[in-house]
Design an enzyme around this catalytic site. Structure first.
Site, mmCIF file in Angstrom:
data_model
loop_
_atom_site.group_PDB
_atom_site.id
_atom_site.type_symbol
_atom_site.label_atom_id
_atom_site.label_comp_id
_atom_site.label_asym_id
_atom_site.label_seq_id
_atom_site.Cartn_x
_atom_site.Cartn_y
_atom_site.Cartn_z
ATOM 1 N N THR A 124 0.826 -1.210 0.000
ATOM 2 C CA THR A 124 0.000 0.000 0.000
ATOM 3 C C THR A 124 0.858 1.258 0.000
ATOM 4 O O THR A 124 1.947 1.255 0.553
ATOM 5 C CB THR A 124 -0.880 -0.023 1.274
ATOM 6 O OG1 THR A 124 -1.816 -1.077 1.120
ATOM 7 C CG2 THR A 124 -1.594 1.289 1.515
ATOM 8 N N ARG A 155 -13.736 -8.144 -0.020
ATOM 9 C CA ARG A 155 -12.791 -8.023 1.102
ATOM 10 C C ARG A 155 -12.214 -6.603 1.169
ATOM 11 O O ARG A 155 -11.812 -6.039 0.154
ATOM 12 C CB ARG A 155 -11.665 -9.045 0.932
ATOM 13 C CG ARG A 155 -10.589 -9.006 2.031
ATOM 14 C CD ARG A 155 -9.408 -8.143 1.647
ATOM 15 N NE ARG A 155 -8.323 -8.174 2.623
ATOM 16 C CZ ARG A 155 -7.285 -7.337 2.622
ATOM 17 N NH1 ARG A 155 -7.195 -6.414 1.692
ATOM 18 N NH2 ARG A 155 -6.368 -7.428 3.523
ATOM 19 N N VAL A 156 -12.202 -6.056 2.355
ATOM 20 C CA VAL A 156 -11.605 -4.738 2.570
ATOM 21 C C VAL A 156 -10.527 -4.885 3.639
ATOM 22 O O VAL A 156 -10.744 -5.545 4.655
ATOM 23 C CB VAL A 156 -12.686 -3.734 3.028
ATOM 24 C CG1 VAL A 156 -12.062 -2.438 3.507
ATOM 25 C CG2 VAL A 156 -13.661 -3.451 1.876
ATOM 26 N N GLY A 157 -9.383 -4.298 3.388
ATOM 27 C CA GLY A 157 -8.287 -4.405 4.352
ATOM 28 C C GLY A 157 -8.257 -3.224 5.316
ATOM 29 O O GLY A 157 -9.267 -2.569 5.571
ATOM 30 N N GLY A 174 0.806 -3.819 4.437
ATOM 31 C CA GLY A 174 0.915 -5.234 4.782
ATOM 32 C C GLY A 174 -0.446 -5.856 4.971
ATOM 33 O O GLY A 174 -1.452 -5.320 4.522
HETATM 34 N N1 ASP Z 1 -2.819 -3.217 3.639
HETATM 35 C C1 ASP Z 1 -3.332 -3.670 2.370
HETATM 36 C C2 ASP Z 1 -4.518 -4.509 2.567
HETATM 37 O O1 ASP Z 1 -4.568 -5.276 3.509
HETATM 38 C C3 ASP Z 1 -2.369 -4.447 1.609
HETATM 39 C C4 ASP Z 1 -1.051 -3.808 1.356
HETATM 40 O O2 ASP Z 1 -0.449 -3.158 2.148
HETATM 41 O O3 ASP Z 1 -0.629 -3.911 0.240
HETATM 42 O O4 ASP Z 1 -5.392 -4.460 1.723
#
Ligand code: ASP
Length: 346
Positions: free
Chosen positions: A204, A232-234, A256
């Site tokens: 991200t 799905r949402v992070g 992450g």
């Molecule tokens: N934090 C993002 C997520 O969980 C993934 C990433 O950092 O690339 O969607």
């Protein structure tokens, strides 16, 4: 971005161990109470992003504009993990998550947004023109369209299409709450984030800026974990998850495995540690330790990196695993990439 990171390393750019950055920030602090303006961002790809933000900051512009424009710049490029060129979900659709926060606790967020090029700007629009913080999916899309954002094609970028086809061969994804989780053991229910070469299929872009008025703002934007379950949402659009800004204390962002960040309200936690007097580096380290403590065996299987910037312009980072890098720009010299320290050393 994994690809750009690798390319960057191949071109021999200077990546310094985090300790040198901590030293340089500390000595700056001794010389002068505040290092401002400054912009920091996740990954080596943040260097180019910082450059855009820096143009605004150096001209005494506002941190909120700097982080938005910086985020836009990477949303507008083709890469694995941010914007419409990113990797799709397991059904082949790119869905975007983003959030933004200014110096007055104003915040805006979008999640599961499709076909809109600049989710961070939609998040800002929500922040500035509605009484709400977060819009998702179709509602977020309609809001964007009604506010003049263009509907883009949902065709995958050539890179994403190639990656998706590769992924489809095995279609490895086990979104099941398995017996081990019920027994409180290792729970691998998230998308398999680790690639064959040991890197991760997500990265991200999180940016934090302190402007000449000594105001902090932050932005976080992503296409999320590649090949995730649809819907799905992070952590990235979650205020206190992927991003938190407290203008009295400092700001933090993360990259992450989002599920892990969400369960400890990661960036809010980092800011609270800074409120308790910890340096940005110590605060990130404590948050990562909290995360690892939940399940040290599982922690070896995922990556989370926190990046923080305090009100004095000091910055620091810490990650679960080696490999998390971040970019720091505080002058016209072009900025530097630093390698974060990590809990596990290999
Ligand atoms: N934090 C993002 C997520 O969980 C993934 C990433 O950092 O690339 O969607």
């Amino acid at each position: 971005m994994y690809k750009s990171r690798r390319k960057f390393l191949q071109h021999g750019a200077m990546i310094l161990p985090a300790i040198s950055m901590i030293t340089s920030c500390s000595s700056q602090e001794e010389e002068k109470a505040t290092t401002a303006p400054i912009v920091v961002s996740t990954w080596d790809s943040g260097l180019a992003v910082n450059k855009i933000a820096w143009e605004i900051l150096k001209n005494k512009g506002k941190a909120i504009d700097a982080v938005e424009k910086g985020a836009n710049s990477i949303e507008n490029t083709i890469n694995c993990c941010v914007g419409l060129g990113g990797n799709p979900d397991r059904d082949g659709h790119v869905t975007l998550d983003a959030c933004i926060m200014d110096e007055n606790y104003n915040c805006g967020s979008v999640a599961f947004l499709e076909k809109i090029k600049n989710p961070i700007s939609v998040a800002r629009k929500i922040m500035e023109t509605t009484p709400h913080v977060m819009l998702v999916g179709e509602g977020a899309y309609q809001f964007a369209i009604s506010n003049g954002f263009k509907s883009e094609s949902d065709q995958l970028s050539a890179d994403a299409s190639k990656e998706y086809k590769k992924w489809l061969v095995k279609s490895e994804y086990k979104p099941v709450i398995n017996i081990e989780k019920q027994q409180g053991k290792v729970n691998n229910h998230a998308a398999p984030a680790k690639l064959e070469d040991g890197s991760f299929n997500h990265d991200t872009m999180g940016l934090l800026a302190l402007d000449t008025q000594l105001n902090l703002s932050g932005a976080c934007t992503t296409s999320g974990m590649g090949f995730k379950m649809r819907g799905r949402v992070g952590d990235s659009p979650i205020i206190g998850g992927g991003l938190y800004v407290d203008n009295e204390i400092g700001a933090a962002t993360s990259s992450g495995q989002g599920e892990e960040v969400i369960r400890i309200c990661g960036t809010h936690l980092v800011v609270e540690y800074m409120r308790m007097g910890k340096s940005p580096h110590e605060a990130c380290k404590l948050a990562i330790e909290r995360l690892v403590k939940i399940n040290p065996v599982k922690a070896k299987t995922f990556q989370v990196g926190f990046l923080a910037l305090n009100k004095k312009g000091e910055c620091g980072a810490y990650a679960v695993l080696p490999g998390f890098a971040y970019s720091v720009t505080k002058g016209d010299e072009g900025g530097q990439v630093f390698q974060s320290e990590s809990y596990f050393k290999d």
